[in-house]
Scaffold this motif. Sequence first.
Motif, short mmCIF file in Angstrom:
data_model
loop_
_atom_site.label_atom_id
_atom_site.label_comp_id
_atom_site.label_asym_id
_atom_site.label_seq_id
_atom_site.Cartn_x
_atom_site.Cartn_y
_atom_site.Cartn_z
N GLY A 1 21.53 -91.06 31.11
CA GLY A 1 21.28 -92.40 31.61
C GLY A 1 22.21 -93.41 30.97
N GLY A 2 22.22 -94.61 31.56
CA GLY A 2 23.04 -95.68 31.00
C GLY A 2 24.38 -95.78 31.69
N SER A 3 25.41 -95.20 31.12
CA SER A 3 26.77 -95.29 31.66
C SER A 3 26.91 -94.47 32.95
N VAL A 4 27.97 -94.77 33.69
CA VAL A 4 28.26 -93.98 34.89
C VAL A 4 28.48 -92.52 34.53
N GLU A 5 29.17 -92.27 33.43
CA GLU A 5 29.40 -90.89 33.00
C GLU A 5 28.08 -90.17 32.80
N ASN A 6 27.15 -90.82 32.17
CA ASN A 6 25.85 -90.19 31.91
C ASN A 6 25.03 -90.02 33.18
N ARG A 7 25.06 -91.01 34.05
CA ARG A 7 24.24 -90.92 35.27
C ARG A 7 24.79 -89.90 36.27
N THR A 8 26.08 -89.64 36.22
CA THR A 8 26.65 -88.60 37.10
C THR A 8 26.66 -87.23 36.45
N ARG A 9 26.17 -87.14 35.21
CA ARG A 9 26.24 -85.88 34.47
C ARG A 9 25.43 -84.76 35.13
N LEU A 10 24.17 -85.03 35.49
CA LEU A 10 23.34 -83.95 36.04
C LEU A 10 23.86 -83.44 37.38
N PRO A 11 24.20 -84.31 38.34
CA PRO A 11 24.79 -83.76 39.58
C PRO A 11 26.03 -82.94 39.33
N PHE A 12 26.86 -83.38 38.38
CA PHE A 12 28.07 -82.61 38.06
C PHE A 12 27.71 -81.26 37.45
N GLU A 13 26.80 -81.26 36.48
CA GLU A 13 26.43 -80.00 35.82
C GLU A 13 25.76 -79.04 36.79
N VAL A 14 24.92 -79.57 37.68
CA VAL A 14 24.28 -78.72 38.70
C VAL A 14 25.35 -78.10 39.60
N THR A 15 26.26 -78.91 40.09
CA THR A 15 27.28 -78.41 41.01
C THR A 15 28.18 -77.39 40.35
N LYS A 16 28.57 -77.65 39.13
CA LYS A 16 29.40 -76.68 38.40
C LYS A 16 28.67 -75.35 38.22
N ALA A 17 27.39 -75.42 37.88
CA ALA A 17 26.61 -74.19 37.68
C ALA A 17 26.46 -73.41 38.99
N VAL A 18 26.23 -74.14 40.07
CA VAL A 18 26.12 -73.50 41.39
C VAL A 18 27.46 -72.89 41.80
N ALA A 19 28.55 -73.62 41.53
CA ALA A 19 29.88 -73.11 41.86
C ALA A 19 30.21 -71.84 41.08
#
Length: 364
Positions: free
Chosen positions: A196-214
């Motif tokens: 949470g908080g910064s854009v980097e933090n708020r986009t972290r979960l979608p990025f981590e999910v997508t990377k794991a799925v990929a």
Amino acid sequence: MTTLFSAGTIGAISVSNRVVMAPLTRARADMEGLPSRYAAQYYAQRASAGLIITEATNISKQARGYAYTPGIYTDAQIVAWREITEEVHRAGGKIVLQLWHTGRIAHSSLHDGKPPVAPSEIQAGDMVFTEDGAARPSMPRALELDEIPSIIDDYVLAARHARAAGFDGVEVHAANAYLLDQFIRDSTNRRTDAYGGSVENRTRLPFEVTKAVADVFGPDRVGVRLSPITRAVGDTPLDSDPVGTYKRMAERLGTLGLAYLHCVEGQTQGDNAATSFDFQSLRRAFGGSYIANNSYDRTLAVEAVATGHADMIAFGRPYIANPDLVERLRAQAPMAAGDEKTFYGGGAAGYVDYPALDGVTAND
């Protein structure tokens, strides 16, 4: 010149044309998350689409926000979906599964009385559908930091199940104010930790999910859906900086070598708004194939592909009553109107009984 009807590839997936069947929730699954017994026929009827993206599909029981929506978290669900993918492939189509967690857009009655989960304890508005009818979403509880790895694990398991069920790929649903989008938006994410908080933090979960799925499916068979200016679901406010936030999300996703980015260009079920927001900045930040979605008609779709605005165009509601939509678009034929009373729930009526032109299905 590439046209709406040109064959090509999107990631590792070959497509016969640039028409996509968009995800359409039809609420015809049972409460065990098994797709309708008519679903194989329904999707196969529409297999002339260059690509089918299935209805949103729950990655876990916790992910469910609406009654009668399908899942991909049990062995029985794998078997049921395998029948569907086999029918679509027999009909010459390509199909990817949309992976869904609704987050705060859910009711406790769908979770054995437990509250839904969300980035923050902020109740959604609007209505969800339960076994007892429409109800306001329940007050969610904020996910604990140590719970987030299990959310990622649920997406990974769902991707493995989708692969076992024979899908050509998967789409990570990070749009329409559901869980991953709730993390992205500062209007629904009030966290003060690493998510949470910064854009980097708020986009972290979608990025981590997508990377794991990929990592499970291969990045060139994974797409992501975003909706920067959709607020309808749950009366969810927009992010305070949609262009900057979603551009950064697209940029991060672009590092993974994904099959495509799929954007809802406007308000879901509203007018096409492709020119009222800088969607092309997201496309450039992503750097890969781009699917445009939202109230496209034939004229807009033909122009969007011809001018390079998008690589493919997704059609949603027109596919309900027009199983042979590609053929109708190609022939500039009239479109059938769907019966809104049968959009959600029920059986075959309003689901598999819409005829193709001249009474012949697209794949007969």
